[in-house]
Scaffold this active site. Structure first.
Site, PDB file in Angstrom:
ATOM      1  N   LYS A  90      -0.426   1.055  -9.425  1.00 38.77           N
ATOM      2  CA  LYS A  90       0.198   2.454  -9.067  1.00 38.77           C
ATOM      3  C   LYS A  90       1.914   2.209  -8.453  1.00 38.77           C
ATOM      4  O   LYS A  90       2.661   2.465  -8.987  1.00 38.77           O
ATOM      5  CB  LYS A  90      -0.219   3.359  -8.049  1.00 38.77           C
ATOM      6  CG  LYS A  90      -1.515   4.099  -8.642  1.00 38.77           C
ATOM      7  CD  LYS A  90      -1.862   5.230  -7.833  1.00 38.77           C
ATOM      8  CE  LYS A  90      -2.380   4.541  -6.527  1.00 38.77           C
ATOM      9  NZ  LYS A  90      -3.301   3.720  -6.147  1.00 38.77           N
ATOM     10  N   ARG A 129      -4.887  12.986  -3.396  1.00 41.37           N
ATOM     11  CA  ARG A 129      -6.073  12.050  -3.243  1.00 41.37           C
ATOM     12  C   ARG A 129      -7.330  12.605  -3.299  1.00 41.37           C
ATOM     13  O   ARG A 129      -8.388  11.838  -3.371  1.00 41.37           O
ATOM     14  CB  ARG A 129      -5.893  11.096  -2.235  1.00 41.37           C
ATOM     15  CG  ARG A 129      -5.600   9.766  -1.721  1.00 41.37           C
ATOM     16  CD  ARG A 129      -5.359   8.956  -2.522  1.00 41.37           C
ATOM     17  NE  ARG A 129      -5.659   7.396  -1.975  1.00 41.37           N
ATOM     18  CZ  ARG A 129      -4.721   6.616  -1.663  1.00 41.37           C
ATOM     19  NH1 ARG A 129      -3.400   6.992  -1.901  1.00 41.37           N
ATOM     20  NH2 ARG A 129      -4.824   5.319  -1.250  1.00 41.37           N
ATOM     21  N   ARG A 171      -3.806  -9.872  -3.541  1.00 34.84           N
ATOM     22  CA  ARG A 171      -2.578  -9.167  -3.190  1.00 34.84           C
ATOM     23  C   ARG A 171      -1.775  -9.506  -1.972  1.00 34.84           C
ATOM     24  O   ARG A 171      -2.670  -9.640  -0.806  1.00 34.84           O
ATOM     25  CB  ARG A 171      -2.406  -7.556  -3.497  1.00 34.84           C
ATOM     26  CG  ARG A 171      -1.290  -6.979  -2.930  1.00 34.84           C
ATOM     27  CD  ARG A 171      -1.332  -5.441  -3.311  1.00 34.84           C
ATOM     28  NE  ARG A 171      -2.058  -4.725  -2.761  1.00 34.84           N
ATOM     29  CZ  ARG A 171      -2.576  -3.629  -3.268  1.00 34.84           C
ATOM     30  NH1 ARG A 171      -1.821  -2.934  -4.156  1.00 34.84           N
ATOM     31  NH2 ARG A 171      -3.517  -2.823  -2.777  1.00 34.84           N
ATOM     32  N   ARG A 191      -2.214  -7.478   3.361  1.00 38.58           N
ATOM     33  CA  ARG A 191      -2.331  -6.195   4.029  1.00 38.58           C
ATOM     34  C   ARG A 191      -3.794  -5.848   4.834  1.00 38.58           C
ATOM     35  O   ARG A 191      -4.582  -6.601   4.094  1.00 38.58           O
ATOM     36  CB  ARG A 191      -2.216  -5.045   3.152  1.00 38.58           C
ATOM     37  CG  ARG A 191      -1.000  -4.555   2.817  1.00 38.58           C
ATOM     38  CD  ARG A 191      -0.938  -3.543   1.670  1.00 38.58           C
ATOM     39  NE  ARG A 191      -1.973  -2.524   1.659  1.00 38.58           N
ATOM     40  CZ  ARG A 191      -2.190  -1.555   0.739  1.00 38.58           C
ATOM     41  NH1 ARG A 191      -0.955  -1.498  -0.206  1.00 38.58           N
ATOM     42  NH2 ARG A 191      -2.829  -0.580   0.792  1.00 38.58           N
ATOM     43  N   ARG A 220     -12.361   1.248   0.117  1.00 40.91           N
ATOM     44  CA  ARG A 220     -11.270   2.056  -0.196  1.00 40.91           C
ATOM     45  C   ARG A 220     -11.736   2.440  -2.125  1.00 40.91           C
ATOM     46  O   ARG A 220     -11.402   3.596  -2.413  1.00 40.91           O
ATOM     47  CB  ARG A 220     -10.009   1.587  -0.426  1.00 40.91           C
ATOM     48  CG  ARG A 220      -9.503   1.204   1.020  1.00 40.91           C
ATOM     49  CD  ARG A 220      -8.219   0.229   1.222  1.00 40.91           C
ATOM     50  NE  ARG A 220      -7.286   0.507   0.475  1.00 40.91           N
ATOM     51  CZ  ARG A 220      -6.128  -0.380  -0.202  1.00 40.91           C
ATOM     52  NH1 ARG A 220      -6.549  -1.694   0.121  1.00 40.91           N
ATOM     53  NH2 ARG A 220      -5.149   0.008  -0.789  1.00 40.91           N
TER      54      ARG A 220
HETATM   55  P1  AMP Z   1      -2.168   3.124  -0.720  1.00 38.66           P
HETATM   56  O1  AMP Z   1      -1.082   2.241  -0.203  1.00 38.66           O
HETATM   57  O2  AMP Z   1      -1.827   4.150  -1.562  1.00 38.66           O
HETATM   58  O3  AMP Z   1      -3.360   2.237  -0.941  1.00 38.66           O
HETATM   59  O4  AMP Z   1      -2.566   3.681   0.674  1.00 38.66           O
HETATM   60  C1  AMP Z   1      -3.255   2.914   1.707  1.00 38.66           C
HETATM   61  C2  AMP Z   1      -3.939   4.024   2.796  1.00 38.66           C
HETATM   62  O5  AMP Z   1      -3.081   5.009   3.188  1.00 38.66           O
HETATM   63  C3  AMP Z   1      -5.071   4.598   2.334  1.00 38.66           C
HETATM   64  O6  AMP Z   1      -6.271   3.788   2.102  1.00 38.66           O
HETATM   65  C4  AMP Z   1      -5.103   5.784   3.036  1.00 38.66           C
HETATM   66  O7  AMP Z   1      -5.763   5.588   4.460  1.00 38.66           O
HETATM   67  C5  AMP Z   1      -3.864   6.260   3.470  1.00 38.66           C
HETATM   68  N1  AMP Z   1      -3.295   7.258   2.290  1.00 38.66           N
HETATM   69  C6  AMP Z   1      -2.464   7.045   1.287  1.00 38.66           C
HETATM   70  N2  AMP Z   1      -2.107   8.068   0.922  1.00 38.66           N
HETATM   71  C7  AMP Z   1      -3.196   9.238   1.181  1.00 38.66           C
HETATM   72  C8  AMP Z   1      -3.443  10.256   0.889  1.00 38.66           C
HETATM   73  N3  AMP Z   1      -2.686  10.913  -0.109  1.00 38.66           N
HETATM   74  N4  AMP Z   1      -4.487  11.098   1.767  1.00 38.66           N
HETATM   75  C9  AMP Z   1      -4.981  10.368   2.623  1.00 38.66           C
HETATM   76  N5  AMP Z   1      -4.884   9.273   3.020  1.00 38.66           N
HETATM   77  C10 AMP Z   1      -3.595   8.463   2.361  1.00 38.66           C
END
Ligand code: AMP
Length: 219
Positions: free
Chosen positions: A13, A85, A124, A157, A168
């Site tokens: 994404k 989400r 990654r 990360r 996740r």
């Molecule tokens: P990502 O980089 O999109 O994989 O997001 C990393 C982390 O940020 C996720 O595992 C959540 O802990 C938090 N996060 C990102 N977007 C959201 C969202 N829309 N709702 C809740 N938590 C989020």
């Protein structure tokens, strides 16, 4: 125009959003990136989010929705990456957009088998300074641990470590995957096979975006 990019963690994404934002002039709103920046700066929002992010859990809906609401500008072209989400966030987004006379125009879902998503996440690496994304298997930095772009330190990360990556993915399957049904009912949903090269996925996304120019109005 409002475009939502859905997909499991590791489905690409972030990479695709950056490419499409540049190509089509979207503002890229990535909630995960925003949380990581707030956490790095140690802001109150970052402190609130970090326990959830590091454990691979979702940050509470109210916190995320408020953060998004503060950034969405009426009439602008946005590419949403990582938001919504879950169904409640999708409903909140619908209400926010309706208040300014707009709606989600397009939802593109990047589909990837679970094992491949885990493999991509655990391999990654990211630059701690500029955020450039690498992959130790398919796109390592030229010098190990050093960013090609800015010379910063390339790290994993915390939430890409295997146990958290698996957590996740299960959060994605339980809470985010049901959004497909939600957006199919709205008639704006498209699925893209993300198990291909980044260029092929970009071409498939571009085809969907090009065929859907313009904007939908709320009912
Ligand atoms: P990502 O980089 O999109 O994989 O997001 C990393 C982390 O940020 C996720 O595992 C959540 O802990 C938090 N996060 C990102 N977007 C959201 C969202 N829309 N709702 C809740 N938590 C989020």
């Amino acid at each position: 125009m409002i475009v939502v990019l859905l997909g499991a963690p590791g489905s690409g994404k972030g990479t695709q959003s950056k490419r499409l934002a540049g190509k089509y002039g979207f503002q890229h709103l990535a909630t995960g990136d925003l949380f990581r920046a707030e956490m790095a700066e140690g802001t109150p929002l970052g402190l609130k989010a970090q326990g959830y992010v590091n454990a691979g859990r979702l940050v509470p809906d109210g916190v995320v929705t408020e953060m998004v609401a503060a950034r969405l500008k009426p009439g602008a072209r946005f590419l949403l990456d990582g938001f919504p989400r879950n169904i409640d966030q999708a409903r909140a987004l619908g209400r926010l957009l309706a208040a300014s006379g707009s709606a989600v125009d397009l939802v593109c879902s990047l589909v990837l088998p679970k094992a491949e998503a885990v493999r991509r996440m655990t391999s990654r690496r990211v630059c701690a300074s500029c955020g450039e994304v690498y992959n130790v298997l398919s796109r390592p930095p030229k010098a190990e641990g050093v960013c090609d772009r800015c010379g910063g330190k390339v790290v994993q990360r915390a939430d890409d470590a295997e146990a958290t990556a698996v957590k996740r993915l299960s959060v994605f399957e339980d809470l985010t995957a049901p959004l497909a049904v939600y957006y199919k009912a709205e008639g704006v949903f498209h699925e893209i096979d993300a198990a291909r090269s980044p260029d092929e996925v970009e071409a498939a996304l571009s085809a969907v975006l090009s065929s859907a120019r313009g904007g939908r109005r709320p009912c």
